[in-house]
Design a protein around this motif. Structure first.
Motif, PDB file in Angstrom:
ATOM      1  N   ALA A   1       0.828  -1.208   0.000  1.00 50.66           N
ATOM      2  CA  ALA A   1       0.000   0.000   0.000  1.00 50.66           C
ATOM      3  C   ALA A   1       0.862   1.257   0.000  1.00 50.66           C
ATOM      4  O   ALA A   1       0.518   2.268  -0.620  1.00 50.66           O
ATOM      5  CB  ALA A   1      -0.931  -0.008   1.211  1.00 50.66           C
ATOM      6  N   ALA A   2       2.003   1.197   0.695  1.00 48.44           N
ATOM      7  CA  ALA A   2       2.900   2.347   0.741  1.00 48.44           C
ATOM      8  C   ALA A   2       3.502   2.640  -0.626  1.00 48.44           C
ATOM      9  O   ALA A   2       3.674   3.804  -1.009  1.00 48.44           O
ATOM     10  CB  ALA A   2       4.010   2.107   1.761  1.00 48.44           C
TER      11      ALA A   2
ATOM     12  N   GLU B   1       2.038   2.034  -3.483  1.00 51.86           N
ATOM     13  CA  GLU B   1       0.959   2.683  -4.237  1.00 51.86           C
ATOM     14  C   GLU B   1       0.816   4.147  -3.824  1.00 51.86           C
ATOM     15  O   GLU B   1       0.545   5.014  -4.665  1.00 51.86           O
ATOM     16  CB  GLU B   1      -0.365   1.940  -4.000  1.00 51.86           C
ATOM     17  CG  GLU B   1      -0.410   0.536  -4.606  1.00 51.86           C
ATOM     18  CD  GLU B   1      -0.228   0.553  -6.113  1.00 51.86           C
ATOM     19  OE1 GLU B   1      -0.844   1.404  -6.785  1.00 51.86           O
ATOM     20  OE2 GLU B   1       0.556  -0.277  -6.620  1.00 51.86           O
ATOM     21  N   TYR B   2       1.041   4.419  -2.528  1.00 50.95           N
ATOM     22  CA  TYR B   2       0.923   5.796  -2.037  1.00 50.95           C
ATOM     23  C   TYR B   2       2.003   6.693  -2.647  1.00 50.95           C
ATOM     24  O   TYR B   2       1.738   7.854  -2.995  1.00 50.95           O
ATOM     25  CB  TYR B   2       1.033   5.811  -0.511  1.00 50.95           C
ATOM     26  CG  TYR B   2       0.840   7.184   0.092  1.00 50.95           C
ATOM     27  CD1 TYR B   2      -0.414   7.615   0.525  1.00 50.95           C
ATOM     28  CD2 TYR B   2       1.921   8.063   0.232  1.00 50.95           C
ATOM     29  CE1 TYR B   2      -0.589   8.879   1.062  1.00 50.95           C
ATOM     30  CE2 TYR B   2       1.745   9.333   0.766  1.00 50.95           C
ATOM     31  CZ  TYR B   2       0.496   9.731   1.179  1.00 50.95           C
ATOM     32  OH  TYR B   2       0.327  10.991   1.708  1.00 50.95           O
TER      33      TYR B   2
ATOM     34  N   VAL C   1       5.507   9.320   6.004  1.00 45.10           N
ATOM     35  CA  VAL C   1       4.463   8.295   5.953  1.00 45.10           C
ATOM     36  C   VAL C   1       4.909   7.119   6.816  1.00 45.10           C
ATOM     37  O   VAL C   1       5.919   6.475   6.537  1.00 45.10           O
ATOM     38  CB  VAL C   1       4.209   7.830   4.504  1.00 45.10           C
ATOM     39  CG1 VAL C   1       3.149   6.727   4.487  1.00 45.10           C
ATOM     40  CG2 VAL C   1       3.770   9.002   3.640  1.00 45.10           C
TER      41      VAL C   1
ATOM     42  N   VAL D   1       1.165  11.111   7.801  1.00 47.07           N
ATOM     43  CA  VAL D   1       0.187  10.112   7.371  1.00 47.07           C
ATOM     44  C   VAL D   1       0.627   8.760   7.923  1.00 47.07           C
ATOM     45  O   VAL D   1       1.825   8.473   8.003  1.00 47.07           O
ATOM     46  CB  VAL D   1       0.108  10.037   5.831  1.00 47.07           C
ATOM     47  CG1 VAL D   1      -0.824   8.920   5.375  1.00 47.07           C
ATOM     48  CG2 VAL D   1      -0.325  11.369   5.243  1.00 47.07           C
TER      49      VAL D   1
ATOM     50  N   LEU E   1      -0.240   4.603   7.341  1.00 45.82           N
ATOM     51  CA  LEU E   1      -0.943   3.511   6.673  1.00 45.82           C
ATOM     52  C   LEU E   1      -0.891   2.331   7.630  1.00 45.82           C
ATOM     53  O   LEU E   1       0.190   1.842   7.971  1.00 45.82           O
ATOM     54  CB  LEU E   1      -0.272   3.171   5.341  1.00 45.82           C
ATOM     55  CG  LEU E   1      -0.217   4.307   4.319  1.00 45.82           C
ATOM     56  CD1 LEU E   1       0.526   3.857   3.056  1.00 45.82           C
ATOM     57  CD2 LEU E   1      -1.608   4.803   3.966  1.00 45.82           C
TER      58      LEU E   1
ATOM     59  N   GLU F   1      -5.967   4.552   6.336  1.00 48.02           N
ATOM     60  CA  GLU F   1      -5.108   5.750   6.258  1.00 48.02           C
ATOM     61  C   GLU F   1      -5.515   6.715   7.362  1.00 48.02           C
ATOM     62  O   GLU F   1      -6.680   7.102   7.475  1.00 48.02           O
ATOM     63  CB  GLU F   1      -5.240   6.433   4.891  1.00 48.02           C
ATOM     64  CG  GLU F   1      -4.340   7.649   4.748  1.00 48.02           C
ATOM     65  CD  GLU F   1      -4.384   8.255   3.353  1.00 48.02           C
ATOM     66  OE1 GLU F   1      -4.370   9.506   3.250  1.00 48.02           O
ATOM     67  OE2 GLU F   1      -4.428   7.487   2.368  1.00 48.02           O
TER      68      GLU F   1
ATOM     69  N   ARG G   1      -4.438  10.426   9.407  1.00 51.55           N
ATOM     70  CA  ARG G   1      -3.737  11.687   9.204  1.00 51.55           C
ATOM     71  C   ARG G   1      -3.504  12.380  10.537  1.00 51.55           C
ATOM     72  O   ARG G   1      -4.344  12.301  11.435  1.00 51.55           O
ATOM     73  CB  ARG G   1      -4.510  12.594   8.233  1.00 51.55           C
ATOM     74  CG  ARG G   1      -4.546  12.024   6.819  1.00 51.55           C
ATOM     75  CD  ARG G   1      -5.063  13.021   5.812  1.00 51.55           C
ATOM     76  NE  ARG G   1      -4.931  12.475   4.449  1.00 51.55           N
ATOM     77  CZ  ARG G   1      -3.856  12.629   3.702  1.00 51.55           C
ATOM     78  NH1 ARG G   1      -2.822  13.335   4.171  1.00 51.55           N
ATOM     79  NH2 ARG G   1      -3.781  12.109   2.501  1.00 51.55           N
TER      80      ARG G   1
END
Length: 226
Positions: free
Chosen positions: A14-15, A17-18, A119, A210, A212, A221, A223
């Motif tokens: 997922a990271a 993709e981020y 992140v 952020v 994840l 996610e 914040r």
């Protein structure tokens, strides 16, 4: 039910993709240290042609990046980075963190300071109501180890030398149990001001922007509150 390793693999993917939207021919990414960061590096390698290279927070991560054919830059060569990706040993709802279980806390803090956004990638077990169950790592100059330990005891901590371990900076780690961390940023500043402390493993003055978080239901996610 997914294992912790499977959760880590899921959040590492997922990271990647981020960070894809931040990639470009001139982009250097910041990469942290630890088991989850290792998985992020492995997943990132599939896209190594889409960015310039990476700045690593440890010799361990630098070696893993290089082994995948990703160019590793000395941070002194880097003007800025859009994103820094790293894990955490503990994290609260405000995205304050304890880091340094792998001993790279100082370099992690330095590399993160150059990035526009931090992140944090973690599995759901790392999210806690209040920081402090995980002993707080503190990097110290060796000659100050005993004097720093005495100051930490006065703060209610139980410091223990990480035996046989030397950081990439040639320093030592005190792992401190028993601290009551009610205001993480204030405690971070207090400990960092003790003579002989290189830095402590509280990332609260500049926490993650952020997070994840891998859960059994998917990746959430979070914040940092503004």
């Amino acid at each position: 039910m997914l294992s912790q390793q499977e959760l880590k693999q899921r959040v590492a993917a997922a990271a990647v993709e981020y960070v894809l939207p931040f990639m470009g021919a001139d982009v250097v990414l910041g990469v942290g240290t630890g088991s989850t960061a290792d998985l992020f590096i492995d997943a990132l390698a599939l896209h190594r042609q889409r960015f310039k290279g990476a700045a690593a927070s440890s010799e361990r991560s630098a070696a893993r990046l290089a082994a995948h054919g990703i160019k590793v830059y000395d941070l002194n060569e880097v003007q800025g980075m859009p994103v820094y990706v790293d894990g955490a040993d503990e994290m609260d709802a405000g995205l304050n963190m304890i880091k340094g279980g792998g001993g790279a806390l100082t370099r992690e803090k330095i590399v993160a300071s150059v990035a526009e956004r931090f992140v944090c990638i973690a599995d759901e077990s790392k999210l806690v109501e209040r920081l402090g169950a995980f002993p707080l790592p503190i990097e110290v100059i060796p000659m100050a180890r005993a004097s720093v330990a005495r100051r930490l005891e006065l703060m209610g901590g139980r410091p223990q030398l990480r035996s046989g371990f030397v950081t990439d900076n040639g320093c030592q780690i005190l792992d401190v149990a028993g601290l009551r961390i009610d205001v993480p940023a204030s405690m971070e500043a207090e400990i960092n001001n003790i003579p002989g402390v290189v830095t402590c493993g509280l990332f609260a003055i500049a926490g993650a922007n952020v997070a994840l978080l891998a859960t059994q239901q998917g990746v959430r996610e979070l914040r940092r509150p503004s």
